[in-house]
Enzyme design. Structure first.
Site, PDB file in Angstrom:
ATOM      1  N   THR A  36       0.940  -1.215  -0.104  1.00 26.93           N
ATOM      2  CA  THR A  36       0.054  -0.110   0.050  1.00 26.93           C
ATOM      3  C   THR A  36       0.689   1.425  -0.254  1.00 26.93           C
ATOM      4  OG1 THR A  36      -1.639  -1.332   1.413  1.00 26.93           O
ATOM      5  CG2 THR A  36      -1.863   1.089   1.284  1.00 26.93           C
ATOM      6  N   VAL A  95     -11.681  -6.789  -0.943  1.00 24.43           N
ATOM      7  CA  VAL A  95     -11.333  -5.356  -0.299  1.00 24.43           C
ATOM      8  C   VAL A  95     -10.492  -5.566   1.005  1.00 24.43           C
ATOM      9  CG1 VAL A  95     -12.270  -3.445   0.560  1.00 24.43           C
ATOM     10  CG2 VAL A  95     -13.253  -4.269  -1.370  1.00 24.43           C
ATOM     11  N   ASP A 119      -7.914  -3.186   3.979  1.00 18.78           N
ATOM     12  CA  ASP A 119      -8.098  -2.186   5.105  1.00 18.78           C
ATOM     13  C   ASP A 119      -7.905  -0.900   4.395  1.00 18.78           C
ATOM     14  OD1 ASP A 119      -5.447  -2.711   4.786  1.00 18.78           O
ATOM     15  OD2 ASP A 119      -4.972  -1.644   6.357  1.00 18.78           O
ATOM     16  N   GLY A 133      -0.333  -3.495   5.552  1.00 17.96           N
ATOM     17  CA  GLY A 133       0.212  -4.708   5.927  1.00 17.96           C
ATOM     18  C   GLY A 133      -0.917  -5.908   5.430  1.00 17.96           C
ATOM     19  N   GLY A 179      -4.039  -6.750   5.249  1.00 15.86           N
ATOM     20  CA  GLY A 179      -5.151  -5.949   5.411  1.00 15.86           C
ATOM     21  C   GLY A 179      -6.386  -6.553   6.397  1.00 15.86           C
TER      22      GLY A 179
END
Lengths: 313, 313
Positions: B184, B213, B215, B236, B238
């Site tokens: 991310t 989906v 975090d 990290g 999620g």
């Protein structure tokens, strides 16, 4: 192993006043709420895990056309209904959620399978359907979820070209009656083993953008459980609940602030704009509350006595 | 009006050890991180609002093929990349998020428009594209976001038929090298007016289910801001970050538990399974931290001195 179980359910907040909801509709809703509480409390008494019971309660609420989830969901701007749902298990700390499904009869059961059968928490859109089929669920046509009442509500909403909360109404340019609010549905439970669980399911907003997701799908906003604190399912203005992370805020106020469940829940609701909605919550000791800042909230509960169903304050 | 501004950025956690990442790649990443910090800190010094600066920083990270967001996103199981992103503004308490877009060059900028130009927090799927077009964004072809490196990473992943974190690698049946983790991206900032903001954007997991989906799109998990406490962007695993509501948990530990930012952030990371990831956070006083439990995290910061870019502990 000897906890007295507790079951709470809700069918949405946002009602304004008893005079705006026909007496027979009130009686029907209360009767349904009591029946669901009775059946699901019986499960808890028979040592069913909290997770099974909140799923069963939400399934019954999804199947009832009175409430905005599953059959009888409100309809989005394109004439279809879109489901958001989430579930969390205090025993394992695991969670499952889905957004934007259109062909699932009982979204909460698919959310549970996402929790149990994938390494993920959230799936969205078409992939929810693919996953559901792979787990043996039957896809239905979106039309099978629509009711005459919701179709007329959408038409009135579109006539006024207004985005509407599920509980708002438009007639001849006026707002939809608040009494058309049927909101989100949800359930929280404490089982005889001392485990907590929560589940929330919704059809969203009347005449909404098709991609809009509210708090019902969000772990920490619409649904949250920590076996050391509480289980929460909320209902109301989804965006407000998302920005405030309402469900986990209550848990954290207990965990870090040392507040009781009732005080924490009340404080969090009071921080929100007025009439934002309500929630149901139970803690590990079996304390529970069903606060709301709207005029009414469809709700029911049992902690050993007679099943209770209520609408107004 | 005289706050000393602070800017932090990250490009993903999950690296294992310096010996597994070629020296020239390390140097390139550090150089890019420093450049972004320098340019964006200059904006803060020139009194740009924190919200504008975190958006600009994430745009630059999205545009850089080294990091897993925007151009150079990792590729899902169907050969496309899918973006999740969220942004939050401490000044207003508003937030915007999107999931599952495939045709947006800079997802964080569309998330910001969702926050500012709709009554909603989250939009998903095709509706994100419809909304983006209505706001004047140009849709691109998904292929324009793909790099040779990500295509080969997907092929290696599919050969081993494994779901992979963006930072995992597979070669001849082995895991993808941890050094292929590009995670991310995100940014948090405190501006001269004392306002906080945070933004997070990702392409998700290599070879993931198309509807998954994590975090990065979730307010309270990947992104959270409260002007009275802190701004957080995390990276990290999620699903772990979602179940623990990591970003808002840090804020609540400060608000309800009276902990300092550093102590709160460290405590929350230590509660997670080992090597779950990392985060960047800044509080209203300008205290900041960039903790991680992986071997490394691409990160950079400035609070008035020279811009810093780092990878390892």
């Amino acid at each position: 192993m000897t906890n007295k179980p507790v079951l709470l359910i809700h069918g949405g907040a946002g009602l304004s006043s008893p005079k705006n909801l026909p007496q027979e509709r009130q009686e029907e809703a209360i009767s349904v709420l009591k029946k669901i509480v009775k059946d699901c409390y019986e499960m808890l008494r028979n040592k069913s895990p909290a997770l099974d019971v909140v799923e069963a309660a939400v399934n019954m609420l999804e199947d009832c056309p009175l409430f905005n989830a599953g059959y009888g969901s409100v309809i989005a701007s394109d004439g279809k209904c879109y489901a958001d749902a989430s579930i969390m298990d205090g025993k394992t700390g695991l969670a499952g959620a889905l957004c934007g499904s259109t062909q699932i009869k009982n979204p909460i059961s698919v959310a549970r399978k996402i929790m149990e059968r994938t390494p993920h928490v959230m799936l969205i859109g078409e992939d929810v359907h693919q996953f559901a089929v792979s787990e043996g669920f039957e896809l239905i046509q979106n039309e099978e979820l629509l009711t005459e009442y919701r179709i007329s509500q959408l038409q009135r909403a579109q006539k006024s070209n207004k985005l509407l909360l599920d509980h708002e109404s438009v007639e001849e340019g006026k707002s939809l009656q608040p009494e058309e609010k049927m909101g989100t549905v949800g359930s929280v439970a404490l089982d005889v083993f001392g485990n907590l669980a929560a589940a929330t399911s919704t059809g969203g907003l009347v005449n909404k953008r098709i991609g809009r997701v509210g708090d019902s799908a969000i772990i920490g906003s619409g649904t949250f459980v920590n076996n050391q604190t509480c289980a929460v399912s909320s209902t109301g203005h989804g965006e407000v609940f998302m920005r405030h992370c309402v469900a986990v805020r209550i848990s954290h106020l207990m965990e870090f602030g040392g507040l009781s469940l009732q005080t924490a829940a009340q404080q969090v609701l009071e921080e929100l704009p007025e009439k934002s909605g309500g929630l149901i919550a139970v803690d590990r000791e079996g304390n529970f509350c069903l606060p709301f800042t709207s005029g009414g909230m469809f709700r029911g509960f049992c902690n050993g006595g007679e099943p209770v169903g209520l609408i107004w304050k």
